[in-house]
Design an enzyme around this catalytic site. Structure first.
Site, short mmCIF file in Angstrom:
data_model
loop_
_atom_site.label_atom_id
_atom_site.label_comp_id
_atom_site.label_asym_id
_atom_site.label_seq_id
_atom_site.Cartn_x
_atom_site.Cartn_y
_atom_site.Cartn_z
N LYS A 72 6.84 52.14 40.83
CA LYS A 72 7.84 52.02 41.87
C LYS A 72 8.91 53.08 41.67
CE LYS A 72 11.34 49.26 41.08
NZ LYS A 72 12.30 49.54 40.01
N HIS A 82 10.56 43.65 43.42
CA HIS A 82 10.56 42.42 42.62
C HIS A 82 10.91 41.18 43.45
CE1 HIS A 82 10.37 45.44 39.66
NE2 HIS A 82 11.64 45.53 39.31
N ASP A 113 15.70 49.39 44.48
CA ASP A 113 15.34 49.25 43.07
C ASP A 113 14.78 47.86 42.76
OD1 ASP A 113 15.21 50.00 40.35
OD2 ASP A 113 17.14 49.03 39.95
C1 BG6 Z 1 13.49 47.68 37.03
C2 BG6 Z 1 14.71 48.28 37.65
O1 BG6 Z 1 12.40 47.75 37.92
O2 BG6 Z 1 13.75 46.32 36.73
C3 BG6 Z 1 15.92 48.13 36.73
O3 BG6 Z 1 14.49 49.65 37.93
C4 BG6 Z 1 16.09 46.69 36.31
O4 BG6 Z 1 17.10 48.60 37.37
C5 BG6 Z 1 14.79 46.12 35.79
O5 BG6 Z 1 17.10 46.64 35.31
C6 BG6 Z 1 14.90 44.63 35.55
O6 BG6 Z 1 13.73 44.19 34.92
P1 BG6 Z 1 13.73 42.90 34.00
O7 BG6 Z 1 12.32 42.79 33.53
O8 BG6 Z 1 14.71 43.18 32.88
O9 BG6 Z 1 14.18 41.77 34.86
#
Ligand code: BG6
Length: 511
Positions: A171, A263, A258
């Protein structure tokens, strides 16, 4: 026990045996970047430690930085040690690192690919990688189309001598609907959909997958999982960290691109989808796409009624004073990039008609917390005296994705003592104590699936596009104004986000 039952049990046990993938090579473009040393190599190292990688496995890093194989290995080992507080097994590392190689090269130039092709063929001979290749695009996204084209022109979109070729795309997948469509069609000129693995590490998280287990492995939740019983849903992806050293990247991305486009939309899909007929790539992804299609378009002329952005100012997080976003490195001092997003979306189908899904994601919030909270309607009538029910709140089922992974159900209970005062209490389940095993890292799971050829936990082309379709009007509206509400670091976002729910007579949860 009947013979067929015995046989079934044997088959079931067999299926639980860990599957080891076929021999192969993972080529990482943009290998000098952060993701390789922070996520990809640690995940592969763990798989090697668990003997879940074949001996005939290799990693080839490609990027412009000049480095020898040994310098690359040393850099990766250093990254791994930092991440594991020094706990790296020399034996595992030595045997794993023997299969790590580096090739400096400009990924825009055709000669890089001629060289790469020869190098991979040599590895097939020397390490027995059998012509199987996974190309991991971890470079700057602007290079993705060129890399795909050069791979295709060099014939590497097909495996060597009967082997396979797969493409992993990190991504962000495009910047909006138009660019995502373009990228999909550029990739499809050379790779079939079945060869393409669009990665979203949230899908590799055990607790994200647990949303499906909770819903479809239990009989008691699904009957309640609809507009008859659910008042609204809140999805939160809160982070306490700021943008740190990623200012330049974040300026281009912002919270919507992002976190929300990928997500959060994936979590929304798993929460709202219909039961898939089977747990396979096409069945699961088909149901997710239906959710995205059912999300009501946010009206261009009323974006403010559905979407709020915010940017953090200087403030306090965990007792420490932290900089505002505009003061961070590589960030424009007048930046309007959003570090916080709140959205209200509706999934217009029979199951969810009229149920709002409130979404929020942001950096520099008071704590790290990712959760899905299903808030049920209040009981239709309470026979208890009004004064006795002051502490009673509606039932809420919270799926805690991280940290303290688990479930929590808020229920009404009698307060001990005479009289009949009732109040809300939480029933908690911590996955960590229920299963005494540590959950594997998300990348570990996804890289293993990649090598096993299972795309169930990867994103299909129409999913990526479907998520952009929902967000396009919001991005368009925001791009036309420089008016970004601020929030102090260490708070739950701008007051406009609270107003979004207050207008509906609701409030955000405090995770
Ligand atoms: C990433 C983003 O995809 O996910 C980041 O680019 C973010 O900005 C991260 O901090 C969060 O991932 P996790 O696994 O820590 O929730």
């Amino acid at each position: 026990m009947a013979d067929t039952q015995v046989l079934q049990n044997v088959l079931r046990d067999d299926q639980r045996l860990p599957r080891v993938p076929e021999p192969g090579v993972m080529v990482i473009f943009g290998a000098s970047g952060d993701l390789t040393s922070r996520k990809l190599v640690p995940a592969l190292y763990d798989l090697a430690a668990q003997r879940r990688l074949p001996l005939e496995f290799a990693v080839v890093g490609v990027s412009r930085t000049e480095m020898s194989h040994d310098e690359f290995r040393a850099r990766l080992r250093k990254g791994l040690e930092e991440q594991r507080s020094g706990e790296v097994s020399d034996d595992v590392w030595e045997s794993f690192a023997g299969g790590i190689f580096y090739m400096p090269g400009d990924s825009k130039k055709a000669e890089t690919y001629d060289e790469l092709k020869d190098f991979l063929k040599r590895l097939d001979g020397e390490r027995g990688t059998q012509g199987n290749r996974a190309f991991y695009l971890s470079s700057s996204p602007s290079l993705f189309p060129a890399i795909v084209e050069r791979l295709g022109e060099a014939g590497m979109n097909e495996g060597e001598e009967g082997g396979w070729s797969r493409l992993v795309v990190e991504k962000p997948f495009g910047r909006d609907l138009g660019s995502a469509r373009e990228l999909n069609s550029e990739i499809r000129r050379y790779f079939e959909e079945a060869q393409i693995y669009r990665i979203d590490h949230y899908l590799g998280k055990e607790t994200v997958q647990n949303i499906l287990a909770l819903r479809f492995a239990n009989g008691i939740f699904e009957p309640l999982w609809n507009q008859h019983y659910v008042d609204h849903v809140q999805i939160t992806v809160a982070e306490d960290i700021g943008v740190g050293t990623r200012g330049a990247f974040y300026e281009e991305a912002g919270a919507l691109r992002d976190i929300v486009q990928n997500h959060v939309m994936q979590v929304l899909c798993l929460t709202a989808m219909e039961p898939p007929v089977a747990f396979d790539a096409e069945s699961v992804r088909e149901e997710k796409v239906k959710v995205l299609k059912a999300v009501r378009a946010i009206p261009e002329d009323d974006v403010e009624g559905y979407a709020v952005r915010g940017q953090y100012e200087r403030g306090w997080v965990w007792g420490e004073e932290v900089e505002g976003y505009r003061e961070e490195g590589d960030v424009d001092p007048e930046s309007t990039t959003e570090t916080f997003v709140a959205l209200k979306v509706f999934v217009d189908n029979w199951r969810w008609a009229g149920v709002p899904f409130y979404i929020r994601a942001g950096k520099r919030l008071p704590k790290k917390a990712t959760e899905v909270a299903i808030q049920f309607h209040s009981s239709p009538h309470t026979p208890f005296a009004h004064d006795d029910t002051q502490g009673l709140e509606p039932n809420v089922l919270v799926v805690r994705v991280q940290p303290e992974e688990g479930l929590s159900l808020k229920i009404g209970a009698k307060v001990p003592g005479s009289g009949f005062e009732v109040s809300s209490v939480n029933m908690d389940l911590l996955y960590g104590t229920a299963f005494l095993e540590e959950a594997p890292d998300a990348y570990q799971r996804l890289l293993l699936d990649l090598f096993l050829g299972d795309p169930t936990l990867f994103i299909r082309a129409d999913e990526a596009e479907g998520a952009w379709r929902i967000l396009d009007p919001v991005m368009h509206h925001w791009s036309e104004s420089r008016d970004v509400p601020f929030y102090a670091a260490g708070t739950w976002g701008p007051k406009e986000a609270d107003a979004l729910l207050e207008r509906d007579g609701r409030v955000w949860r405090r995770p």
